[in-house]
Scaffold this motif. Structure first.
Motif, mmCIF file in Angstrom:
data_model
loop_
_atom_site.group_PDB
_atom_site.id
_atom_site.type_symbol
_atom_site.label_atom_id
_atom_site.label_comp_id
_atom_site.label_asym_id
_atom_site.label_seq_id
_atom_site.Cartn_x
_atom_site.Cartn_y
_atom_site.Cartn_z
ATOM 1 N N PRO A 1 0.853 -1.204 0.000
ATOM 2 C CA PRO A 1 0.000 0.000 0.000
ATOM 3 C C PRO A 1 0.885 1.250 0.000
ATOM 4 O O PRO A 1 1.921 1.294 0.667
ATOM 5 N N ARG A 2 0.477 2.247 -0.755
ATOM 6 C CA ARG A 2 1.286 3.460 -0.854
ATOM 7 C C ARG A 2 1.162 4.304 0.407
ATOM 8 O O ARG A 2 0.059 4.544 0.892
ATOM 9 N N PRO A 3 2.282 4.797 0.923
ATOM 10 C CA PRO A 3 2.218 5.708 2.068
ATOM 11 C C PRO A 3 1.725 7.081 1.633
ATOM 12 O O PRO A 3 1.671 7.400 0.439
ATOM 13 N N ALA A 4 1.393 7.903 2.592
ATOM 14 C CA ALA A 4 0.926 9.252 2.292
ATOM 15 C C ALA A 4 2.030 10.035 1.579
ATOM 16 O O ALA A 4 3.195 9.984 1.968
ATOM 17 N N GLY A 5 1.644 10.726 0.502
ATOM 18 C CA GLY A 5 2.610 11.524 -0.258
ATOM 19 C C GLY A 5 3.157 10.826 -1.474
ATOM 20 O O GLY A 5 3.858 11.447 -2.284
ATOM 21 N N ASP A 6 2.895 9.522 -1.622
ATOM 22 C CA ASP A 6 3.357 8.772 -2.797
ATOM 23 C C ASP A 6 2.199 8.622 -3.780
ATOM 24 O O ASP A 6 1.211 7.944 -3.468
ATOM 25 N N GLY A 7 2.315 9.246 -4.950
ATOM 26 C CA GLY A 7 1.260 9.183 -5.949
ATOM 27 C C GLY A 7 1.620 8.319 -7.133
ATOM 28 O O GLY A 7 2.628 7.589 -7.129
ATOM 29 N N ASP A 8 0.821 8.413 -8.178
ATOM 30 C CA ASP A 8 1.027 7.601 -9.371
ATOM 31 C C ASP A 8 2.343 7.946 -10.087
ATOM 32 O O ASP A 8 3.017 7.063 -10.612
ATOM 33 N N LEU A 9 2.702 9.228 -10.114
ATOM 34 C CA LEU A 9 3.920 9.635 -10.808
ATOM 35 C C LEU A 9 5.155 9.046 -10.137
ATOM 36 O O LEU A 9 6.056 8.524 -10.817
ATOM 37 N N LEU A 10 5.210 9.088 -8.814
ATOM 38 C CA LEU A 10 6.352 8.516 -8.103
ATOM 39 C C LEU A 10 6.410 7.007 -8.311
ATOM 40 O O LEU A 10 7.497 6.439 -8.502
ATOM 41 N N ALA A 11 5.244 6.344 -8.292
ATOM 42 C CA ALA A 11 5.215 4.908 -8.539
ATOM 43 C C ALA A 11 5.740 4.598 -9.943
ATOM 44 O O ALA A 11 6.495 3.628 -10.135
ATOM 45 N N ALA A 12 5.368 5.413 -10.920
ATOM 46 C CA ALA A 12 5.851 5.216 -12.284
ATOM 47 C C ALA A 12 7.363 5.394 -12.357
ATOM 48 O O ALA A 12 8.065 4.603 -13.012
ATOM 49 N N PHE A 13 7.894 6.413 -11.679
ATOM 50 C CA PHE A 13 9.345 6.613 -11.656
ATOM 51 C C PHE A 13 10.054 5.414 -11.043
ATOM 52 O O PHE A 13 11.090 4.959 -11.543
ATOM 53 N N ARG A 14 9.509 4.903 -9.959
ATOM 54 C CA ARG A 14 10.138 3.753 -9.310
ATOM 55 C C ARG A 14 10.131 2.520 -10.198
ATOM 56 O O ARG A 14 11.093 1.749 -10.235
ATOM 57 N N LEU A 15 9.046 2.320 -10.912
ATOM 58 C CA LEU A 15 8.982 1.179 -11.821
ATOM 59 C C LEU A 15 9.975 1.335 -12.972
ATOM 60 O O LEU A 15 10.645 0.372 -13.368
ATOM 61 N N VAL A 16 10.096 2.545 -13.511
ATOM 62 C CA VAL A 16 11.008 2.787 -14.637
ATOM 63 C C VAL A 16 12.456 2.585 -14.211
ATOM 64 O O VAL A 16 13.219 1.846 -14.848
ATOM 65 N N PHE A 17 12.849 3.238 -13.113
ATOM 66 C CA PHE A 17 14.253 3.161 -12.710
ATOM 67 C C PHE A 17 14.591 1.805 -12.096
ATOM 68 O O PHE A 17 15.716 1.319 -12.243
ATOM 69 N N GLY A 18 13.637 1.175 -11.409
ATOM 70 C CA GLY A 18 13.884 -0.173 -10.906
ATOM 71 C C GLY A 18 14.084 -1.171 -12.034
ATOM 72 O O GLY A 18 14.982 -2.015 -11.986
ATOM 73 N N SER A 19 13.269 -1.044 -13.079
ATOM 74 C CA SER A 19 13.437 -1.913 -14.247
ATOM 75 C C SER A 19 14.747 -1.612 -14.961
ATOM 76 O O SER A 19 15.425 -2.528 -15.459
ATOM 77 N N ALA A 20 15.128 -0.334 -15.019
ATOM 78 C CA ALA A 20 16.393 0.041 -15.667
ATOM 79 C C ALA A 20 17.589 -0.531 -14.906
ATOM 80 O O ALA A 20 18.572 -0.969 -15.511
ATOM 81 N N MET A 21 17.504 -0.546 -13.587
ATOM 82 C CA MET A 21 18.584 -1.137 -12.784
ATOM 83 C C MET A 21 18.701 -2.633 -13.064
ATOM 84 O O MET A 21 19.801 -3.161 -13.276
ATOM 85 N N LEU A 22 17.570 -3.312 -13.068
ATOM 86 C CA LEU A 22 17.576 -4.745 -13.344
ATOM 87 C C LEU A 22 18.123 -5.028 -14.736
ATOM 88 O O LEU A 22 18.963 -5.922 -14.923
ATOM 89 N N LEU A 23 17.689 -4.267 -15.728
ATOM 90 C CA LEU A 23 18.165 -4.460 -17.097
ATOM 91 C C LEU A 23 19.661 -4.191 -17.205
ATOM 92 O O LEU A 23 20.384 -4.921 -17.905
#
Length: 267
Positions: A148-170
């Protein structure tokens, strides 16, 4: 017949050509090349300055992670801010441990003298780094998708985390594939990129600090941008480092090739 090499730092001994045998010319060339390598190592910057700076940069998230582990193992009071970690502790524990090892062990890979003196250690540490990097990236992605997302974490931050997390893995996967092909240059480049992303939390602490001091707690949109800025800054520095080093190598290689060629023409 044989090589006559000169690097500019340690010129080959000059003997009269009539008294200079093939073995003499070969020995002079070997000494010149070895002298160049010694000069390159001795004239480098302090070998431990960069690793120490990288560990210092990662100190804040590592301390926060240690506090989180203490909270989980000591049975702290469950609050809305930590309830998700108590509900599913394995991903966050794996993430904290793997990122901590990744940060510390990865920093020592930026000590060139240490790597040259202990090539076996470099290879063994590299295997651990690949494993820890993959675990850190996958656990981070899992937490983004399922916690569950904590207060202050929205869709844009989640998208950034998915992009950069995937980039790290790649990046780590591409680095592993490159070293399997014995492509050291690409392996090095992709590992630097993966490490830069993994160290993003340290830079994010620095990007948040001015905002906290001036404006207070950032809102949802500014927070997303401040978090993304940490990753972008790290990747920009990583790209600068990657593109800077091969130029020097190519120049050195070209200089040696032309010198060797000239020596062969003379002999």
């Amino acid at each position: 017949m044989t090589d006559e090499r000169s690097t500019g730092h340690f010129p080959s001994p000059r003997l009269p050509r009539s008294g200079r045998s093939a073995d003499d010319r070969k020995a002079a060339g070997v000494l010149a090349v070895r002298g160049h390598e010694i000069a390159t190592v001795s004239s480098g910057r302090p070998g431990w300055l960069l690793p120490a700076a990288l560990i210092l940069l990662g100190a804040v998230p590592m301390i926060a992670g240690a506090a989180r582990l203490t909270e989980l193992t000591a049975g702290a009071e469950i609050t809305p801010g930590n309830a998700r970690f108590f509900a599913a502790p394995l991903p966050v524990v794996l993430h904290i441990l793997s990122v901590s090892v990744y940060t510390i062990l990865g920093a020592f890979q930026f000590a060139p003298r240490f790597r040259r003196r202990r090539p076996g250690w470099h290879r063994a540490a590299g295997r651990v780094l690949v494993l820890c990097g993959v675990v850190a990236a996958l656990s981070g992605l899992w937490m983004t998708l399922f916690y569950p997302r904590p207060a202050g974490d929205g869709d844009l931050l989640a998208a950034f985390r998915l992009v950069f997390g995937s980039a790290m893995l790649l990046s780590i996967v591409l680095a592993f594939a490159a070293i399997r092909r014995r492509d050291v240059a690409r392996h090095r480049a992709w590992m630097i990129r993966g490490y830069a992303i993994g160290l993003g939390a340290g830079t994010q602490a620095l990007t948040h600090l001015p905002w906290f001091l001036i404006f207070g707690t950032p809102g949802e949109f500014p927070r997303a941008l401040l978090v993304a800025a940490g990753w972008v800054i790290n990747l920009a520095v990583a790209e600068w480092a990657i593109r800077r080093r091969p130029i020097g190598r190519s120049r050195t290689s070209a200089g040696r090739t032309s010198t060797v060629g000239a020596g062969r023409m003379k002999s």
